[in-house]
Design a protein around this motif. Sequence first.
Motif, PDB file in Angstrom:
ATOM      1  N   GLU A   1       0.827  -1.215   0.000  1.00  0.00           N
ATOM      2  CA  GLU A   1       0.000   0.000   0.000  1.00  0.00           C
ATOM      3  C   GLU A   1       0.859   1.262   0.000  1.00  0.00           C
ATOM      4  OE1 GLU A   1      -3.281   0.711   2.373  1.00  0.00           O
ATOM      5  OE2 GLU A   1      -4.364  -1.124   1.866  1.00  0.00           O
TER       6      GLU A   1
ATOM      7  N   LEU B   1       2.227   1.874  -3.404  1.00  0.00           N
ATOM      8  CA  LEU B   1       1.203   2.351  -4.328  1.00  0.00           C
ATOM      9  C   LEU B   1       0.846   3.811  -4.072  1.00  0.00           C
ATOM     10  CD1 LEU B   1      -1.157  -0.746  -4.542  1.00  0.00           C
ATOM     11  CD2 LEU B   1       0.121   0.287  -6.421  1.00  0.00           C
TER      12      LEU B   1
ATOM     13  N   VAL C   1      -6.121  -2.446  -3.811  1.00  0.00           N
ATOM     14  CA  VAL C   1      -5.230  -3.603  -3.730  1.00  0.00           C
ATOM     15  C   VAL C   1      -5.300  -4.236  -2.346  1.00  0.00           C
ATOM     16  CG1 VAL C   1      -2.811  -4.317  -3.805  1.00  0.00           C
ATOM     17  CG2 VAL C   1      -3.711  -2.760  -5.538  1.00  0.00           C
TER      18      VAL C   1
ATOM     19  N   LEU D   1      -6.344  -8.070  -1.606  1.00  0.00           N
ATOM     20  CA  LEU D   1      -5.465  -8.994  -0.884  1.00  0.00           C
ATOM     21  C   LEU D   1      -6.212  -9.670   0.265  1.00  0.00           C
ATOM     22  CD1 LEU D   1      -2.119  -6.954  -0.694  1.00  0.00           C
ATOM     23  CD2 LEU D   1      -2.515  -9.078  -1.959  1.00  0.00           C
TER      24      LEU D   1
END
Length: 460
Positions: free
Chosen positions: A177, A180, A200, A204
């Motif tokens: 994270e 990103l 994301v 996950l």
Amino acid sequence: MSSTALAASTGLDFSLAQQLTVVALCALTAFLAHLALAVFNDGVRPFLLDFVQGRTTRSATTAVSFGLSAGFIFGLGAPMALASGVLNPWLLFLPTDILGLLAPKKWLAPLLGGAWGGVVVFGLRGANNLAHGLPVDFLTALQQMATPILFLFTLFPVLAITKQFGKLLGGLAGVVELALVVLTMKVWPDVFAGAPAMAVGVLLLIGFAVARDVRQRRAAERAVAGTVSPTGEDAPVVTAGRPPKNVDPMASLFGASAARLRRHLPLFMVLGAGICLLSQLHVFGGGEATSFLVAKGQYAEAAQVDFYRSLGFIPLIATTALASGAYGIVGFTLVYPIGYLLPSPWPALVCGALVFAAEVLALSWIGKALGRLPSVRDSSEHLRGAIGDTLHLAILFGSLLAAHAMGSGLGILIAGGLYLLNEATGRVVVRMAAAPAAVVVTGIVLNVLHWLGLFTPIKT
């Protein structure tokens, strides 16, 4: 002036269509609460079963609703609306829960709900102007909450993964994270940096949960297969009692509640249409983070945030609805992101009605599915807890920033002291709402001190 500040200063000035939508929707939600068909407060919903079955009174149920909602209305809903310039469900629908349950007659409930909607759309602007005209402008200071809420909220999937699957996978999710967020800020500066990271992170979490459920199901199938001998006769292994395949305990437990909700499907479709329309008008945000995103005009990012948030609440709303026979006023909250993204009101009305119809009709199936996917169900609970943890820290931190902006160290002393006093006295105001409420009180105190000649407002 920042985009958030601009939104807050020019918001709360509603067009006629927006005013009518808010008033009509508040009237409808109060009517549904009166019938015990739907309430917004998840904590109130389980109590409605006793009310519907005559084991408790309307006044007692109203008292429960008021006790569980008042802190959120005045400590979170009102300050958040005034700070962001965008309406929110705590301000609109918690009061209509109370008013609908309070009304002794069916015809009175929509009148009381509509009256509250009128107070919001006509009174909030005046309160906003009054507060901005004070020597110590605590509403502008409250906008300091925006950045902590938006960015700390990004971490809720990481917390959920850590709680459910351990530190290793949680740390991995955190690194992903963070990478990103940094990448998004560098490559796509106009996009809210937390949106891809949250996407994301949630994927996950769901992936880890589904993988665990698949592994557990395969292990169970192998264990069952091991109890049967090659000749087809039962091996001498004692297994735990399993219900007959034709018996569906979920259906027998929740069937009556699901049927009750389906009987009122047209009302729920109107409700879904109204909430989706309100979201499409962009004067409403479904959560703390999305209120500020909607205020900035970042509707796609707001849709993403509310969609991820809904994943944590679908199991709670579904199970409490099936157990109590009362649905959530905003359903599974899926109409929020749909409304934000739609280009005009008419598609919002149609889509909202269809989404609510699908949700109500699918309740029984969702209950059964949750029974077969325990890890996914647990993930939703961890998501909900993680959302609460991140927002609590974000709101507390943002509130202290707001107090500092108003009165420097003195502001922090007063606001922080009020928050700690609330903690020490058993949380008279719910924790999530205590910090914003403390900021509002701090602003009032600083204005009084200014009028007494004991405090000079800080120039920003």
